[in-house]
Design a protein around this motif. Structure first.
Motif, PDB file in Angstrom:
ATOM      1  N   ALA A   5       0.841  -1.195   0.000  1.00 42.45           N
ATOM      2  CA  ALA A   5       0.000   0.000   0.000  1.00 42.45           C
ATOM      3  C   ALA A   5       0.874   1.243   0.000  1.00 42.45           C
ATOM      4  CB  ALA A   5      -0.894  -0.006   1.231  1.00 42.45           C
ATOM      5  N   VAL A   6       0.394   2.289  -0.650  1.00 44.14           N
ATOM      6  CA  VAL A   6       1.084   3.578  -0.669  1.00 44.14           C
ATOM      7  C   VAL A   6       0.081   4.635  -0.213  1.00 44.14           C
ATOM      8  CG1 VAL A   6       2.228   5.299  -2.116  1.00 44.14           C
ATOM      9  CG2 VAL A   6       2.611   2.857  -2.539  1.00 44.14           C
ATOM     10  N   ILE A   7       0.451   5.379   0.810  1.00 42.99           N
ATOM     11  CA  ILE A   7      -0.500   6.313   1.406  1.00 42.99           C
ATOM     12  C   ILE A   7       0.148   7.670   1.609  1.00 42.99           C
ATOM     13  CG2 ILE A   7      -1.960   6.739   3.457  1.00 42.99           C
ATOM     14  CD1 ILE A   7      -1.522   3.524   3.834  1.00 42.99           C
ATOM     15  N   ASP A 194      -7.494  14.037   4.936  1.00 40.86           N
ATOM     16  CA  ASP A 194      -7.830  13.378   3.671  1.00 40.86           C
ATOM     17  C   ASP A 194      -6.767  12.299   3.449  1.00 40.86           C
ATOM     18  OD1 ASP A 194      -9.693  15.402   3.459  1.00 40.86           O
ATOM     19  OD2 ASP A 194      -8.542  16.550   1.981  1.00 40.86           O
ATOM     20  N   CYS A 195      -7.228  11.074   3.152  1.00 33.48           N
ATOM     21  CA  CYS A 195      -6.286   9.959   3.011  1.00 33.48           C
ATOM     22  C   CYS A 195      -6.201   9.534   1.544  1.00 33.48           C
ATOM     23  CB  CYS A 195      -6.747   8.751   3.834  1.00 33.48           C
ATOM     24  SG  CYS A 195      -7.216   9.155   5.526  1.00 33.48           S
ATOM     25  N   ASN A 196      -5.008   9.640   0.957  1.00 31.15           N
ATOM     26  CA  ASN A 196      -4.782   9.192  -0.418  1.00 31.15           C
ATOM     27  C   ASN A 196      -4.193   7.787  -0.374  1.00 31.15           C
ATOM     28  OD1 ASN A 196      -5.088  11.836  -2.201  1.00 31.15           O
ATOM     29  ND2 ASN A 196      -4.130  12.367  -0.243  1.00 31.15           N
ATOM     30  N   VAL A 197      -4.839   6.870  -1.091  1.00 27.43           N
ATOM     31  CA  VAL A 197      -4.455   5.470  -0.988  1.00 27.43           C
ATOM     32  C   VAL A 197      -4.299   4.856  -2.381  1.00 27.43           C
ATOM     33  CG1 VAL A 197      -5.155   3.188  -0.127  1.00 27.43           C
ATOM     34  CG2 VAL A 197      -5.780   5.244   1.158  1.00 27.43           C
ATOM     35  N   SER A 198      -3.202   4.149  -2.606  1.00 24.81           N
ATOM     36  CA  SER A 198      -3.082   3.326  -3.809  1.00 24.81           C
ATOM     37  C   SER A 198      -2.364   2.039  -3.420  1.00 24.81           C
ATOM     38  CB  SER A 198      -2.298   4.072  -4.903  1.00 24.81           C
ATOM     39  OG  SER A 198      -0.956   4.259  -4.505  1.00 24.81           O
ATOM     40  N   VAL A 199      -2.389   1.073  -4.337  1.00 23.26           N
ATOM     41  CA  VAL A 199      -1.649  -0.169  -4.091  1.00 23.26           C
ATOM     42  C   VAL A 199      -0.832  -0.510  -5.336  1.00 23.26           C
ATOM     43  CG1 VAL A 199      -3.378  -1.094  -2.489  1.00 23.26           C
ATOM     44  CG2 VAL A 199      -3.516  -1.690  -4.917  1.00 23.26           C
ATOM     45  N   ALA A 224     -10.718   3.284   7.564  1.00 22.62           N
ATOM     46  CA  ALA A 224     -11.004   3.702   6.184  1.00 22.62           C
ATOM     47  C   ALA A 224      -9.873   3.264   5.259  1.00 22.62           C
ATOM     48  CB  ALA A 224     -11.187   5.218   6.124  1.00 22.62           C
ATOM     49  N   ILE A 225      -8.619   3.458   5.712  1.00 18.20           N
ATOM     50  CA  ILE A 225      -7.486   3.086   4.858  1.00 18.20           C
ATOM     51  C   ILE A 225      -7.427   1.570   4.692  1.00 18.20           C
ATOM     52  CG2 ILE A 225      -4.965   3.083   4.671  1.00 18.20           C
ATOM     53  CD1 ILE A 225      -4.950   5.816   6.022  1.00 18.20           C
ATOM     54  N   GLN A 226      -7.643   0.851   5.799  1.00 18.72           N
ATOM     55  CA  GLN A 226      -7.625  -0.612   5.707  1.00 18.72           C
ATOM     56  C   GLN A 226      -8.660  -1.102   4.692  1.00 18.72           C
ATOM     57  OE1 GLN A 226      -7.999  -1.727   9.754  1.00 18.72           O
ATOM     58  NE2 GLN A 226      -5.873  -2.406   9.864  1.00 18.72           N
ATOM     59  N   TYR A 227      -9.854  -0.546   4.795  1.00 19.82           N
ATOM     60  CA  TYR A 227     -10.925  -0.950   3.886  1.00 19.82           C
ATOM     61  C   TYR A 227     -10.540  -0.643   2.442  1.00 19.82           C
ATOM     62  CZ  TYR A 227     -15.296  -1.133   1.387  1.00 19.82           C
ATOM     63  OH  TYR A 227     -16.258  -1.434   0.471  1.00 19.82           O
ATOM     64  N   GLU A 228     -10.015   0.577   2.236  1.00 19.19           N
ATOM     65  CA  GLU A 228      -9.717   1.033   0.881  1.00 19.19           C
ATOM     66  C   GLU A 228      -8.589   0.209   0.243  1.00 19.19           C
ATOM     67  OE1 GLU A 228     -11.408   2.860  -0.974  1.00 19.19           O
ATOM     68  OE2 GLU A 228     -10.010   3.188  -2.626  1.00 19.19           O
ATOM     69  N   ILE A 229      -7.579  -0.147   1.036  1.00 24.35           N
ATOM     70  CA  ILE A 229      -6.481  -0.979   0.509  1.00 24.35           C
ATOM     71  C   ILE A 229      -7.057  -2.307   0.014  1.00 24.35           C
ATOM     72  CG2 ILE A 229      -4.425  -2.325   1.146  1.00 24.35           C
ATOM     73  CD1 ILE A 229      -3.746  -0.085   3.167  1.00 24.35           C
ATOM     74  N   GLN A 230      -7.892  -2.922   0.850  1.00 24.41           N
ATOM     75  CA  GLN A 230      -8.449  -4.225   0.489  1.00 24.41           C
ATOM     76  C   GLN A 230      -9.362  -4.109  -0.729  1.00 24.41           C
ATOM     77  OE1 GLN A 230      -7.128  -6.902   2.001  1.00 24.41           O
ATOM     78  NE2 GLN A 230      -8.128  -7.943   0.281  1.00 24.41           N
ATOM     79  N   ARG A 231     -10.149  -3.030  -0.785  1.00 26.48           N
ATOM     80  CA  ARG A 231     -11.054  -2.835  -1.926  1.00 26.48           C
ATOM     81  C   ARG A 231     -10.258  -2.758  -3.225  1.00 26.48           C
ATOM     82  NH1 ARG A 231     -13.175   0.928  -5.396  1.00 26.48           N
ATOM     83  NH2 ARG A 231     -11.615   2.461  -4.754  1.00 26.48           N
ATOM     84  N   GLN A 232      -9.148  -2.000  -3.197  1.00 20.64           N
ATOM     85  CA  GLN A 232      -8.355  -1.849  -4.419  1.00 20.64           C
ATOM     86  C   GLN A 232      -7.678  -3.161  -4.806  1.00 20.64           C
ATOM     87  OE1 GLN A 232      -5.764   1.587  -4.326  1.00 20.64           O
ATOM     88  NE2 GLN A 232      -7.392   2.951  -3.627  1.00 20.64           N
ATOM     89  N   ILE A 233      -7.178  -3.897  -3.802  1.00 18.50           N
ATOM     90  CA  ILE A 233      -6.538  -5.186  -4.116  1.00 18.50           C
ATOM     91  C   ILE A 233      -7.553  -6.136  -4.736  1.00 18.50           C
ATOM     92  CG2 ILE A 233      -5.469  -7.254  -3.096  1.00 18.50           C
ATOM     93  CD1 ILE A 233      -4.114  -5.412  -1.052  1.00 18.50           C
ATOM     94  N   ASP A 234      -8.737  -6.220  -4.125  1.00 18.52           N
ATOM     95  CA  ASP A 234      -9.781  -7.114  -4.653  1.00 18.52           C
ATOM     96  C   ASP A 234     -10.132  -6.735  -6.088  1.00 18.52           C
ATOM     97  OD1 ASP A 234      -9.773  -8.385  -2.242  1.00 18.52           O
ATOM     98  OD2 ASP A 234     -11.627  -7.460  -1.495  1.00 18.52           O
ATOM     99  N   LEU A 235     -10.286  -5.440  -6.311  1.00 20.14           N
ATOM    100  CA  LEU A 235     -10.653  -4.936  -7.637  1.00 20.14           C
ATOM    101  C   LEU A 235      -9.601  -5.336  -8.670  1.00 20.14           C
ATOM    102  CD1 LEU A 235     -12.802  -3.031  -8.881  1.00 20.14           C
ATOM    103  CD2 LEU A 235     -11.264  -1.127  -8.408  1.00 20.14           C
ATOM    104  N   LEU A 236      -8.328  -5.107  -8.340  1.00 17.41           N
ATOM    105  CA  LEU A 236      -7.251  -5.403  -9.291  1.00 17.41           C
ATOM    106  C   LEU A 236      -7.107  -6.905  -9.506  1.00 17.41           C
ATOM    107  CD1 LEU A 236      -4.706  -2.741  -8.002  1.00 17.41           C
ATOM    108  CD2 LEU A 236      -5.871  -2.726 -10.209  1.00 17.41           C
ATOM    109  N   GLU A 237      -7.282  -7.666  -8.440  1.00 14.36           N
ATOM    110  CA  GLU A 237      -7.140  -9.122  -8.608  1.00 14.36           C
ATOM    111  C   GLU A 237      -8.272  -9.696  -9.431  1.00 14.36           C
ATOM    112  OE1 GLU A 237      -6.170 -10.985  -4.837  1.00 14.36           O
ATOM    113  OE2 GLU A 237      -4.062 -10.471  -5.241  1.00 14.36           O
ATOM    114  N   ASP A 238      -9.414  -9.028  -9.440  1.00 17.94           N
ATOM    115  CA  ASP A 238     -10.533  -9.455 -10.298  1.00 17.94           C
ATOM    116  C   ASP A 238     -10.378  -8.936 -11.720  1.00 17.94           C
ATOM    117  OD1 ASP A 238     -11.653 -10.823  -8.287  1.00 17.94           O
ATOM    118  OD2 ASP A 238     -13.165  -9.326  -7.766  1.00 17.94           O
ATOM    119  N   GLY A 239      -9.235  -8.337 -12.011  1.00 18.26           N
ATOM    120  CA  GLY A 239      -8.987  -7.852 -13.372  1.00 18.26           C
ATOM    121  C   GLY A 239      -9.506  -6.456 -13.619  1.00 18.26           C
TER     122      GLY A 239
END
Ligand code: ADP
Ligand code: MG
Length: 478
Positions: A5-7, A194-199, A224-239
């Protein structure tokens, strides 16, 4: 494949000046709606803003606190957008020439000590507030907050986990309070984030980020950051692909939701505000503020490690607030220099009691003197650690003031008479022949049982070290 994660955080801090950044209106929190809004705050035609020197000084102090480059010249700019709580139609902020440039803050995160880069910190004005309740379907506007000075602190994307982001936010919180430029009260909105999050996969370029707006507690920042990290990982792993967007954290559902995408983002048409002259900082102003700085958390932490032999993690906890650090040092003095026991007691008993009762260290009913006295009496063998905890609770609830008087009036003095303890040990051994036999044939775990029995018979007062030694001796086979 592993993800990292990058925050990066953008922290808004309300400065504790008595009046607003461009008008003379008061900034007190909680006043009747619109009782602290002047013609300037209302954006009336023909009015002119005048910069509040106290806000400039606060920004300087922050710049010094993060060892930043401080701009000799900075410029206020208009950030144009329409919103009902912004009567002028623009927010006065700083864009290209902020007052505070690059600096850094050292934090104690889950992976140990780390230096977080701060890109910039700029001054701006807060907006008013829309009130969506109590108006039978209508929305009210309270402009008391309009024009309250804000310092926006922008970190580099250097944070690698939700916990690290919270450690950074706590460090900012501690610093602004040491500097006395803000009360940092997140519940009242004095500090917002404000939290900026990417993975990304390790070694890759930065991924597309989402920005979670206005998170208002340490706990919510973490969640919020924990949720967002997981959301992005799930999204990317689903293509799928992460879209750059602004999201909101919904604490009730513990999720983030899309607010607007990058395409819908405003074009703010920044330009230098013609009503305001550039701000010039002189060497004398800087020297003056520097001379007034207290010892800051990073320096205090180093000193606690060097002078008291504390580890970095403990030192970081104790310097989190100036008041806690002062309490610690006063307790060390009162205990005749027993820094480690003082640190352990404060991080254990004291903070646990404070947390349970949601109290601040400034209201701690046990004074540093009392804690120091208590620790001295453990050290000199007058009481055991266990009795000390009982006494601590008694002091906490005001059942006594003087540690020695309490020990005497309650008959808690530790029993160190070898003959007496020896007699108790003999009695326990005589009363439990089966357990003695079992212990001697190898059931080592029973040792605790014997210690417990002896302590019970002494009503907790027998010197535990002596009890242990005597039991070892007398239970030894043969
Ligand atoms: P903007 O100009 O859109 O506000 P900035 O470059 O000023 O963007 O960055 C805003 C915040 O976002 C900073 O705290 C920065 O560290 C963080 N940030 C930038 N890029 C990323 C990224 N790819 N992932 C996470 N955070 C980022
Ligand atoms: Mg930004």
């Amino acid at each position: 494949m592993t993800w990292e994660a990058v925050i990066g955080l953008e922290v808004h801090v309300q400065l504790n000046t008595a009046s607003k950044i461009f008008s003379g209106s008061a900034t007190r929190f909680g006043a009747a709606a619109n009782s602290q809004a002047s013609l300037i705050d209302l954006g009336m035609p023909g009015t002119l803003p005048v910069v509040n020197a106290a806000a400039i000084r606060a920004a300087l102090r922050f710049g010094l606190g993060i060892e930043a480059e401080i701009a000799e010249r900075s410029v206020f700019a208009r950030k144009n957008y329409f919103y009902p709580d912004l009567p002028k139609g623009y927010q006065i902020s700083q864009m290209e020439e902020p007052i505070v440039g690059a600096g850094h803050l050292d934090i104690e995160g889950p992976e140990g000590s780390k230096r977080v880069r701060i890109i910039r910190a700029h001054l701006e004005e807060d907006a008013g507030k829309s009130l969506h309740t109590d108006f039978a379907g209508m929305t009210g506007i309270d402009l008391n907050r309009a024009g309250t000075p804000l310092l926006e602190i922008v970190s580099a994307p250097d944070l690698a986990s939700a916990q690290e982001a919270v450690a950074y936010l706590r460090a900012i919180h501690g610093l602004i309070r040491y500097l006395d430029i803000s009360d940092g009260n997140m519940a009242e909105g004095s500090m917002r984030c404000d939290c900026n999050v990417s993975v990304r996969h390790p070694g890759e370029e930065l991924g597309t980020r989402c920005e979670i707006k206005n998170v208002n507690s340490f706990k919510f920042v973490e969640k919020a950051i924990q949720y967002e990290i997981q959301r992005q990982i799930d999204l990317l792993e689903d293509g799928g692909k992460v879209r750059q967007e602004t999201r909101l954290y919904d604490a009730e559902r513990n999720e983030t939701r899309s607010m607007r995408s990058k395409e819908e983002a405003n074009d703010y048409r920044y330009f230098p505000d013609p009503d305001l002259l550039p701000v010039h900082i002189t060497a004398a102003m800087l020297a003056d503020e520097r001379a007034r700085l207290p010892e800051l958390p990073t320096a205090k932490k180093q000193r606690f490690m060097a002078d008291y032999g504390l580890i970095a993690y403990d030192a970081a906890i104790l310097v989190a607030s100036r008041e806690l650090a002062d309490y610690f040092e006063a307790a060390v003095r009162a205990s005749a220099g027993q820094a480690k026991p003082c640190a352990n007691w404060i991080m254990g008993e004291v903070l646990a009691h404070l947390n349970r009762e949601e109290m601040e260290i400034t209201h701690c009913p046990v004074s540093p003197q009392q804690l120091g006295d208590l620790i001295r009496r453990i050290q000199d063998g007058t009481i055991s650690g266990k009795i000390a905890k009982q006494l601590f609770s008694a002091l906490w609830s005001g059942e006594g003031q003087d540690v020695d008087a309490l020990i005497d009036s309650r008959g808690l003095r530790q029993e160190s008479d070898a003959g007496l303890i020896s007699a108790l040990v003999d009695a326990v051994i005589a009363d439990h022949p089966d357990n003695v036999a079992a212990y001697r044939s190898g059931k080592d775990k029973l040792f605790g049982f014997f210690v417990g029995e002896v302590m019970k018979r002494s009503r907790g007062k027998a010197n535990p070290a002596q009890v242990n030694a005597l039991l070892k001796e007398k239970l030894a086979p043969g």
